[in-house]
Design a protein around this motif. Structure first.
Motif, mmCIF file in Angstrom:
data_model
loop_
_atom_site.group_PDB
_atom_site.id
_atom_site.type_symbol
_atom_site.label_atom_id
_atom_site.label_comp_id
_atom_site.label_asym_id
_atom_site.label_seq_id
_atom_site.Cartn_x
_atom_site.Cartn_y
_atom_site.Cartn_z
ATOM 1 N N ALA A 164 0.343 -1.199 -0.363
ATOM 2 C CA ALA A 164 -0.092 -0.234 0.560
ATOM 3 C C ALA A 164 0.962 1.205 0.184
ATOM 4 C CB ALA A 164 -0.878 0.061 1.126
ATOM 5 N N LEU A 165 1.829 1.123 0.738
ATOM 6 C CA LEU A 165 2.810 2.130 0.456
ATOM 7 C C LEU A 165 3.729 2.353 -0.684
ATOM 8 C CD1 LEU A 165 4.775 2.281 4.546
ATOM 9 C CD2 LEU A 165 3.259 4.145 3.519
ATOM 10 N N GLY A 166 3.808 1.590 -1.380
ATOM 11 C CA GLY A 166 4.180 1.233 -2.612
ATOM 12 C C GLY A 166 3.576 1.992 -3.550
ATOM 13 N N VAL A 167 2.829 1.697 -3.468
ATOM 14 C CA VAL A 167 1.074 2.320 -4.841
ATOM 15 C C VAL A 167 0.663 4.024 -3.953
ATOM 16 C CG1 VAL A 167 -1.149 2.576 -5.184
ATOM 17 C CG2 VAL A 167 0.569 0.200 -4.958
ATOM 18 N N LEU A 168 0.718 4.237 -2.828
ATOM 19 C CA LEU A 168 0.794 5.423 -2.058
ATOM 20 C C LEU A 168 1.889 6.552 -2.864
ATOM 21 C CD1 LEU A 168 -0.763 7.107 -0.490
ATOM 22 C CD2 LEU A 168 1.161 7.135 1.408
ATOM 23 N N MET A 169 3.369 5.842 -2.128
ATOM 24 C CA MET A 169 4.179 7.005 -3.424
ATOM 25 C C MET A 169 4.267 7.197 -4.581
ATOM 26 S SD MET A 169 6.586 6.568 0.398
ATOM 27 C CE MET A 169 6.833 4.910 0.481
ATOM 28 N N GLN A 170 4.069 6.087 -5.076
ATOM 29 C CA GLN A 170 4.898 5.905 -7.002
ATOM 30 C C GLN A 170 3.512 6.604 -7.837
ATOM 31 O OE1 GLN A 170 7.999 2.463 -7.284
ATOM 32 N NE2 GLN A 170 6.430 1.719 -5.861
ATOM 33 N N PRO A 171 4.155 7.208 -7.863
ATOM 34 C CA PRO A 171 2.828 7.815 -9.278
ATOM 35 C C PRO A 171 2.013 6.420 -10.323
ATOM 36 C CG PRO A 171 4.547 9.638 -8.305
ATOM 37 C CD PRO A 171 5.013 8.457 -8.060
ATOM 38 N N ALA A 172 3.296 5.963 -10.739
ATOM 39 C CA ALA A 172 3.755 5.557 -11.915
ATOM 40 C C ALA A 172 3.295 3.911 -11.529
ATOM 41 C CB ALA A 172 4.701 5.031 -12.098
ATOM 42 N N LEU A 173 3.023 3.503 -10.161
ATOM 43 C CA LEU A 173 2.612 2.013 -10.265
ATOM 44 C C LEU A 173 1.249 2.163 -9.625
ATOM 45 C CD1 LEU A 173 3.244 -0.716 -9.490
ATOM 46 C CD2 LEU A 173 3.570 0.076 -6.901
#
Length: 324
Positions: A260-269
């Motif tokens: 969830a943090l990865g999706v939150l902090m990576q606009p491309a993802l």
């Protein structure tokens, strides 16, 4: 290796399963009901988890429902008493992972394997699921989410949604076909009666956070807050070890929090997020590297920056000290 396999066979037999295949690195069994399958799987996962520390073998336990025509399931054969008592008349060759020619279980296979008509489509789906869950950094019993018609009495919580080919029985009820579906992988925790109301509440909170995460990238922050609340609640109980038990029972809480943090902090993802994870798993170091640039975008909301930094710090602490 023989000790591990015998323990697995014992758990299957106790829960009315029928072994239909044993290979050098896999034991497959069929069960009539979801309750039997989950009970056997939980027992296998618990026993092999203890053996992993003493034998060094890693065991992945998973299962799914495959519709079949009516089957006559034979009674599970008892393991030969002379083997359970340690009679050396049967001695398996010493296991060598580089040796692909030796049949380690021929003598054992002749005694415990039944000839069942298991659809190859079902076996293919099981192997696909096994390959997926073997990559998880935690162990347990994993199953594909059953339909509402497949009742059981076990507590489960979602791990992730995957695209997998599942077997479907055709109208003639004699043939199968594989159809790709998006379905949730669940981790089975145990019988409902073995859980306290507080523990069942934690499972419900995790299920809510998971549903929020799947709802879209716009809900990623809400999912992070829900997952962080669950981790924080567990850490507050750590003084009497209940927190550690809660996180060990649901180690995928941290797994989902990282995603969830990865999706939150990576606009491309976030732009391509549709509920099925296809990116590399984010590590604590990856999240720390992302938190700095992401925090700079919230100069007017320092609380949000502090929250993200704290979440990454907590992940590192839990990873290192509780779930290592």
């Amino acid at each position: 290796l023989l000790t591990v396999v015998l323990k697995v066979l014992e758990c299957i037999s106790v829960h009315s399963g029928c072994v239909y295949q044993i290979t050098r690195d896999m034991v497959c069994a069929a069960f009539i009901s979801m309750d039997d399958m989950m009970g056997g799987g939980i027992a296998v996962a618990a026993v092999t988890d203890l053996l992993m520390h003493s034998t060094g073998y890693d065991v992945t336990v998973c299962g799914l429902h495959a519709p079949t025509p009516p089957l006559v399931m034979p009674a599970s054969p008892p393991l030969l008493l002379n083997r359970l008592r340690g009679d050396r008349s049967y001695t398996a060759p010493r296991y060598d992972p580089e040796d692909t020619a030796t049949d380690y279980f021929q003598g054992l296979r002749d005694d415990v394997v039944w000839r069942l008509s298991v659809p190859p489509e079902g076996q293919a789906a099981l192997l696909e699921l096994q390959e997926r869950v073997s990559r998880y950094p935690f162990r347990g019993l994993f199953v594909l989410a059953p339909t509402s018609a497949q009742n059981h009495s076990f507590v489960t919580s979602p791990v992730e949604r995957i695209a997998i080919s599942q077997p479907q029985l055709l109208a003639d009820r004699r043939r199968w076909q594989l159809k790709e579906r998006r379905v949730d992988v669940l981790r089975v925790h145990g019988k409902v009666q073995d859980f306290t109301p507080d523990e069942l509440g934690d499972v419900a909170r995790l299920t809510y956070a998971y549903a929020t995460f799947l709802a879209g990238a716009s809900n990623a922050l809400r999912a992070v807050r829900a997952l962080m609340d669950l981790v924080t609640r567990s850490l507050e109980k750590e003084a009497d070890f209940r927190g550690q038990v809660a996180l060990m029972r649901m180690p995928h809480t941290l797994f989902l929090l990282k995603r969830a943090l990865g999706v939150l902090m990576q606009p491309a993802l976030a732009a391509g997020w549709r509920g099925v994870w296809e990116a590399p798993e984010p590590s604590t170091d990856d999240l720390e590297a992302l938190s700095g640039p992401y925090g700079k975008t919230f100069q007017d909301e320092p609380w949000l920056k502090d929250f993200i930094v704290h979440a990454v710090f907590v992940i590192g602490v839990v990873d290192k000290h509780l779930l290592a």
